[in-house]
Design a protein around this motif. Structure first.
Motif, PDB file in Angstrom:
ATOM      1  N   LYS A  60      -3.578  30.235 -23.666  1.00  0.00           N
ATOM      2  CA  LYS A  60      -4.770  29.567 -24.184  1.00  0.00           C
ATOM      3  C   LYS A  60      -5.470  30.473 -25.189  1.00  0.00           C
ATOM      4  N   VAL A  61      -5.821  29.906 -26.331  1.00  0.00           N
ATOM      5  CA  VAL A  61      -6.456  30.658 -27.414  1.00  0.00           C
ATOM      6  C   VAL A  61      -7.869  30.129 -27.628  1.00  0.00           C
ATOM      7  N   THR A  62      -8.830  31.035 -27.777  1.00  0.00           N
ATOM      8  CA  THR A  62     -10.211  30.646 -28.045  1.00  0.00           C
ATOM      9  C   THR A  62     -10.514  30.849 -29.527  1.00  0.00           C
ATOM     10  N   VAL A  63     -10.854  29.768 -30.199  1.00  0.00           N
ATOM     11  CA  VAL A  63     -11.153  29.791 -31.633  1.00  0.00           C
ATOM     12  C   VAL A  63     -12.666  29.740 -31.821  1.00  0.00           C
ATOM     13  N   SER A  64     -13.221  30.697 -32.540  1.00  0.00           N
ATOM     14  CA  SER A  64     -14.671  30.740 -32.772  1.00  0.00           C
ATOM     15  C   SER A  64     -15.029  29.870 -33.964  1.00  0.00           C
ATOM     16  N   MET A  65     -16.146  29.146 -33.861  1.00  0.00           N
ATOM     17  CA  MET A  65     -16.577  28.197 -34.887  1.00  0.00           C
ATOM     18  C   MET A  65     -18.093  28.319 -35.070  1.00  0.00           C
ATOM     19  N   HIS A  66     -18.538  28.712 -36.271  1.00  0.00           N
ATOM     20  CA  HIS A  66     -19.956  28.931 -36.531  1.00  0.00           C
ATOM     21  C   HIS A  66     -20.539  27.841 -37.432  1.00  0.00           C
ATOM     22  N   SER A  67     -21.822  27.563 -37.222  1.00  0.00           N
ATOM     23  CA  SER A  67     -22.528  26.509 -37.956  1.00  0.00           C
ATOM     24  C   SER A  67     -24.000  26.869 -38.075  1.00  0.00           C
ATOM     25  N   TRP A  68     -24.708  26.180 -38.983  1.00  0.00           N
ATOM     26  CA  TRP A  68     -26.165  26.343 -39.067  1.00  0.00           C
ATOM     27  C   TRP A  68     -26.900  25.194 -38.389  1.00  0.00           C
ATOM     28  N   ARG A  69     -26.179  24.312 -37.728  1.00  0.00           N
ATOM     29  CA  ARG A  69     -26.782  23.111 -37.148  1.00  0.00           C
ATOM     30  C   ARG A  69     -26.945  23.259 -35.628  1.00  0.00           C
ATOM     31  N   VAL A  70     -27.981  23.964 -35.217  1.00  0.00           N
ATOM     32  CA  VAL A  70     -28.244  24.142 -33.789  1.00  0.00           C
ATOM     33  C   VAL A  70     -28.419  22.793 -33.102  1.00  0.00           C
ATOM     34  N   GLU A  71     -29.049  21.850 -33.803  1.00  0.00           N
ATOM     35  CA  GLU A  71     -29.343  20.548 -33.218  1.00  0.00           C
ATOM     36  C   GLU A  71     -28.086  19.701 -32.969  1.00  0.00           C
ATOM     37  N   ASP A  72     -26.936  20.140 -33.481  1.00  0.00           N
ATOM     38  CA  ASP A  72     -25.694  19.395 -33.296  1.00  0.00           C
ATOM     39  C   ASP A  72     -24.870  19.870 -32.102  1.00  0.00           C
ATOM     40  N   THR A  73     -25.400  20.821 -31.344  1.00  0.00           N
ATOM     41  CA  THR A  73     -24.609  21.456 -30.281  1.00  0.00           C
ATOM     42  C   THR A  73     -24.040  20.458 -29.285  1.00  0.00           C
ATOM     43  N   GLU A  74     -24.868  19.593 -28.747  1.00  0.00           N
ATOM     44  CA  GLU A  74     -24.403  18.647 -27.728  1.00  0.00           C
ATOM     45  C   GLU A  74     -23.388  17.660 -28.301  1.00  0.00           C
ATOM     46  N   GLY A  75     -23.626  17.237 -29.526  1.00  0.00           N
ATOM     47  CA  GLY A  75     -22.700  16.308 -30.152  1.00  0.00           C
ATOM     48  C   GLY A  75     -21.326  16.920 -30.356  1.00  0.00           C
ATOM     49  N   TYR A  76     -21.289  18.183 -30.777  1.00  0.00           N
ATOM     50  CA  TYR A  76     -19.998  18.831 -30.994  1.00  0.00           C
ATOM     51  C   TYR A  76     -19.244  19.067 -29.688  1.00  0.00           C
ATOM     52  N   LYS A  77     -19.966  19.191 -28.599  1.00  0.00           N
ATOM     53  CA  LYS A  77     -19.290  19.329 -27.310  1.00  0.00           C
ATOM     54  C   LYS A  77     -18.384  18.121 -27.061  1.00  0.00           C
ATOM     55  N   LYS A  78     -18.880  16.936 -27.388  1.00  0.00           N
ATOM     56  CA  LYS A  78     -18.104  15.708 -27.186  1.00  0.00           C
ATOM     57  C   LYS A  78     -16.920  15.643 -28.153  1.00  0.00           C
ATOM     58  N   ILE A  79     -17.162  16.021 -29.396  1.00  0.00           N
ATOM     59  CA  ILE A  79     -16.098  15.973 -30.402  1.00  0.00           C
ATOM     60  C   ILE A  79     -15.004  16.991 -30.080  1.00  0.00           C
ATOM     61  N   ILE A  80     -15.429  18.190 -29.730  1.00  0.00           N
ATOM     62  CA  ILE A  80     -14.474  19.248 -29.398  1.00  0.00           C
ATOM     63  C   ILE A  80     -13.672  18.879 -28.153  1.00  0.00           C
ATOM     64  N   ALA A  81     -14.320  18.226 -27.189  1.00  0.00           N
ATOM     65  CA  ALA A  81     -13.621  17.818 -25.958  1.00  0.00           C
ATOM     66  C   ALA A  81     -12.469  16.876 -26.279  1.00  0.00           C
ATOM     67  N   ALA A  82     -12.658  16.004 -27.276  1.00  0.00           N
ATOM     68  CA  ALA A  82     -11.591  15.073 -27.658  1.00  0.00           C
ATOM     69  C   ALA A  82     -10.398  15.836 -28.232  1.00  0.00           C
ATOM     70  N   PHE A  83     -10.677  16.874 -29.022  1.00  0.00           N
ATOM     71  CA  PHE A  83      -9.596  17.696 -29.574  1.00  0.00           C
ATOM     72  C   PHE A  83      -8.898  18.492 -28.478  1.00  0.00           C
ATOM     73  N   GLU A  84      -9.675  19.121 -27.607  1.00  0.00           N
ATOM     74  CA  GLU A  84      -9.102  19.969 -26.561  1.00  0.00           C
ATOM     75  C   GLU A  84      -8.277  19.169 -25.552  1.00  0.00           C
ATOM     76  N   LYS A  85      -8.618  17.918 -25.369  1.00  0.00           N
ATOM     77  CA  LYS A  85      -7.860  17.067 -24.459  1.00  0.00           C
ATOM     78  C   LYS A  85      -6.420  16.924 -24.928  1.00  0.00           C
ATOM     79  N   GLU A  86      -6.230  16.840 -26.235  1.00  0.00           N
ATOM     80  CA  GLU A  86      -4.894  16.685 -26.789  1.00  0.00           C
ATOM     81  C   GLU A  86      -4.267  18.014 -27.197  1.00  0.00           C
TER      82      GLU A  86
END
Length: 446
Positions: A60-86
């Motif tokens: 398992k590899v952990t990829v770091s991803m940086h952004s300036w959108r703190v307010e998008d944190t919860e939303g990206y959790k859902k999007i990232i979960a869809a990628f990680e599932k596959e």
């Protein structure tokens, strides 16, 4: 001029039921690294979001991803979960920073070769400069990148002609308003500058703050000017002239736009020079102010903060009796040329170029995806998309004038702050902005 053709692109997207999408934060300095090698694009997988993916030998590899959108944190959790599932062997670690601090943190990390695997790029010149400093991996061979229109990719295309970012969204900026407060006082969407001032006067007389507005953060001032200014110069005609060098910032139209920014002062909150985005956003969604000049990227947050708010927006009335909406391509995501997990990072960017990602992004954040064919059902998003297609003009300072040291965009922001502190006149602001642009802009060097 290479005209800002996002209008045509959005028209295509609209035909497939568009969706809405920025920034916004201020632009900061960009690095000049000694490593100028752009590197070659590694060959990522071709499965988009699907397939087993990730990791060497099943690790398992952990990829770091940086952004300036703190307010998008919860939303990206859902999007990232869809990628990680596959892609169960790849874990995406999303880490956002405060928008006003992001550039400095990112630049420092890249220069010390400790930057993230995936990074969010500011649009146009600030982001492209990172590629020209050798910090980014070219993405021309990334599966799916060819699906984006060239004018959209232009926001992350360097002078070498290579693409370095996967575009996220199309942004607009406009004047949000509280429909309930307008209706209570017999007000309607203004169709001219005089009507806008009259509306503000009526609200103030009724004890309501007309505009939730703050001058503490410079980027909010250039963004607000990006809404006000096209009303004085009637949108694209002036933009074409100034980009060709046939007009400059000392023109009567541009001066008038700065004067109008000052004309609004009586309708701002008390002590507005010390207010930031959080202050003004709160003032608007708690219904203490009737109007709020901001970007499409604020829509989702406002609706979450007050689901019962009777929210709408209107574009800027122009001098020739029309209306105009300011638009631009928002930030994109790039891969660090020295990423620790480059193949896995490229695989996630391949996912970001798919319809699946576009639909997740659009529906989660209520923004126009840069990916053609993405659908949404939000009526305000659709309204923004329709106006972007029919009545848009480019955000002049972001699309064309985000270069220089300091950038012309930053010069405008600093000078507007100075004007609001009564240290500069509109005429001095115009003179300063023109001098800044003349120091580097090719159109002014003829």
């Amino acid at each position: 001029m290479r005209r800002f053709r996002v209008q045509g692109y959005v028209s295509v997207v609209l035909s497939l039921l568009l969706v809405l999408a920025g920034c916004s934060g201020g632009s900061g300095s960009t690095p000049s690294a000694s490593d100028q090698s752009g590197g070659q694009t590694a060959s990522p997988g071709s499965s988009g979001g699907g397939g087993s993916g990730g990791g060497t030998g099943g690790e398992k590899v952990t990829v770091s991803m940086h952004s300036w959108r703190v307010e998008d944190t919860e939303g990206y959790k859902k999007i990232i979960a869809a990628f990680e599932k596959e892609n169960p062997n790849i874990k995406i670690e999303f880490k956002p920073f405060k928008a006003t601090e992001y550039n400095t943190i990112l630049n420092t990390a890249l220069q010390s070769e400790s930057g993230p695997d995936i990074l969010q790029l500011r649009p146009y010149a600030p982001g492209v400069s990172l590629a020209e400093a050798g910090h980014l991996e070219p993405l021309d061979n990334l599966p799916g990148i060819q699906n984006f229109p060239k004018d959209v990719l232009a926001a992350a295309t360097a002078k070498d002609g290579k693409v370095y970012g996967v575009p996220l969204s199309l942004n607009s900026t406009q004047i949000y308003y509280n429909k309930k407060l307008f209706e209570q006082h017999g007000l309607k969407e203004p169709s001219s500058w005089d009507e806008l001032i009259s509306t503000a006067k009526t609200l103030k007389e009724k004890g309501i703050v007309p505009f939730a507005f703050g001058a503490k953060e410079g980027w909010l001032l250039s963004l607000s000017h990006g809404v006000i200014a096209p009303g004085t110069y009637n949108g694209n005609g002036f933009v074409e002239k100034i980009v060709k060098g046939e007009a400059d910032f000392k023109s009567p139209e541009f001066l008038k736009s700065i004067q109008r920014m000052k004309e609004l002062v009586p309708y701002f909150p008390d002590n507005f020079v010390g207010l930031d985005l959080n202050d003004t956003r709160t003032m608007f969604f708690t219904e203490k102010a009737a109007m709020f000049i901001n970007g499409s990227f604020e829509l989702e947050g406002i609706q979450k903060m007050n689901p019962d708010l009777a929210l709408d927006f209107f574009p800027m009335p122009t001098e020739d009796g029309k209306k105009v909406l300011t638009t631009w391509v928002d930030g994109s995501y790039a891969v660090n040329s020295k990423a620790k997990h480059k193949q896995e990072a490229l695989k996630f960017l391949e996912f970001m170029a798919t319809q699946q990602f576009g639909e997740l992004f659009a529906n989660e954040f209520k923004r126009i995806s840069a990916i053609p064919g993405v659908k949404t059902s939000d009526p305000l998003v659709n309204k923004m998309a329709e106006l972007s297609a029919s009545s848009s003009t480019p955000y002049l300072m972001v699309v064309y004038f985000a270069e220089g040291k300091p950038t012309t965009k930053q010069t405008l922001e600093n000078d507007l702050q100075g004007m609001y502190l009564e240290k500069m006149t509109p005429e001095q602001v115009v003179e300063d902005v023109q001098n800044s642009a003349a120091s580097w802009f090719p159109g002014f060097k003829k």
